[in-house]
Structure formats: C-alpha cells, structure tokens
Design a protein around this motif. Structure first.
Motif, PDB file in Angstrom:
ATOM      1  N   CYS A  25       0.906  -0.861  -0.302  1.00  0.00           N
ATOM      2  CA  CYS A  25      -0.295  -0.362   0.285  1.00  0.00           C
ATOM      3  C   CYS A  25       0.550   1.373   0.028  1.00  0.00           C
ATOM      4  O   CYS A  25       1.789   1.145   0.809  1.00  0.00           O
ATOM      5  CB  CYS A  25      -1.046   0.463   1.227  1.00  0.00           C
ATOM      6  SG  CYS A  25      -1.728   1.311   1.413  1.00  0.00           S
ATOM      7  N   ASP A  76      -0.040   3.921   0.401  1.00  0.00           N
ATOM      8  CA  ASP A  76      -0.560   5.131   1.550  1.00  0.00           C
ATOM      9  C   ASP A  76       0.207   4.482   2.470  1.00  0.00           C
ATOM     10  O   ASP A  76       0.841   5.951   3.520  1.00  0.00           O
ATOM     11  CB  ASP A  76      -1.885   4.923   2.004  1.00  0.00           C
ATOM     12  CG  ASP A  76      -2.458   6.337   2.453  1.00  0.00           C
ATOM     13  OD1 ASP A  76      -2.214   7.318   1.804  1.00  0.00           O
ATOM     14  OD2 ASP A  76      -3.739   5.498   2.525  1.00  0.00           O
ATOM     15  N   CYS A  77       0.140   3.582   2.953  1.00  0.00           N
ATOM     16  CA  CYS A  77       0.706   3.299   4.210  1.00  0.00           C
ATOM     17  C   CYS A  77       2.042   3.026   4.563  1.00  0.00           C
ATOM     18  O   CYS A  77       2.785   2.269   6.085  1.00  0.00           O
ATOM     19  CB  CYS A  77      -0.613   2.816   5.365  1.00  0.00           C
ATOM     20  SG  CYS A  77      -1.377   1.168   5.072  1.00  0.00           S
ATOM     21  N   CYS A 123      -5.927  -2.701   1.682  1.00  0.00           N
ATOM     22  CA  CYS A 123      -4.932  -2.693   2.983  1.00  0.00           C
ATOM     23  C   CYS A 123      -5.726  -2.774   4.214  1.00  0.00           C
ATOM     24  O   CYS A 123      -7.103  -1.984   4.366  1.00  0.00           O
ATOM     25  CB  CYS A 123      -4.642  -0.765   2.656  1.00  0.00           C
ATOM     26  SG  CYS A 123      -3.411  -0.906   3.778  1.00  0.00           S
ATOM     27  N   CYS A 163      -5.067   0.103   6.714  1.00  0.00           N
ATOM     28  CA  CYS A 163      -5.912   1.483   5.952  1.00  0.00           C
ATOM     29  C   CYS A 163      -7.766   1.474   5.268  1.00  0.00           C
ATOM     30  O   CYS A 163      -8.437   2.128   5.591  1.00  0.00           O
ATOM     31  CB  CYS A 163      -4.799   2.807   5.301  1.00  0.00           C
ATOM     32  SG  CYS A 163      -4.966   2.511   3.816  1.00  0.00           S
TER      33      CYS A 163
HETATM   34 ZN   LIG Z   1      -2.469   1.481   3.186  1.00  0.00          ZN
END
Ligand SMILES: [Zn+2]
Length: 109
Positions: free
Chosen positions: A12, A14-15, A31, A34
C-alpha cells in the motif's frame, strides 16, 4: 500433490504497509491497515501453504501448561498470558482439541 496456494504480495503506497492476500481474479485487495484499495501495488506472487505463521505448532510444554492451568481452574485468559504469542481464543481451542484427542483415546481402549 502440493498443498501450496498462490498468494500475492501487495504494497500500500498510502501507509507503506505490505501484506499478503488472495484476491479474486483481476481484483485488487483492500489494505488491511487503511482500508484503501486505490494505492495498492502488486509486488509479486508467492506460493505458500498458508499466509503468515499464524498456525505455530503447539509444543508439549504448552499443552502441559494448558492442562495444568485448567486443572487449577485458571481462566483461558490467564493461561494464554503464560504462553508466548497465544491468544485466549487459541488457548481455548487447543484445550478443546486436547480434550477431544483424549476422549478418542479412551474410546479406543
Ligand atoms: Zn494502506
């Protein structure tokens, strides 16, 4: 025949979390951290028997601790605290397994 199944490593963006999943054909997984699907990147396929090592084999020592703990009328929660990496639920399930195994042995005699 191998019991291994194909899983895929995802990351991921994003995180920055990477995880293993077995999604449906052509679909991206969400994910686990998140809950996002958009930033998921496919890393590589892996062939394994099961994801992660969540099924560690029970040792004789652990089995003894559970049986002893139950004989002393300790709660599963208390017993699991003395077992490394075992949850209360896992401890409870293991006790049921042990009981079942024992009753099968007794029936066989
Ligand atoms: Zn994530």
């Amino acid at each position: 025949m191998s019991r291994k199944k194909k899983y895929t490593f995802y990351k991921c963006r994003d995180c920055e979390n990477d995880f293993l999943a077995k999604p449906k054909q052509g679909k991206k997984p969400f994910c686990p951290t998140c809950g996002e699907q958009f930033y998921i990147e496919n890393m590589m396929p892996v062939w394994i028997e099961r994801p992660f090592q969540y099924k560690q084999h029970w040792t004789e020592e652990e089995d003894e601790l559970i049986i002893l703990g139950r004989q002393m009328e300790h709660t599963y929660n208390r017993i699991s605290e003395s077992l490394q990496g075992r949850s209360m639920k896992a401890t409870q399930n293991r006790f049921y397994q042990l009981q079942k195994a024992r009753s099968l042995v007794e029936q066989g005699q």
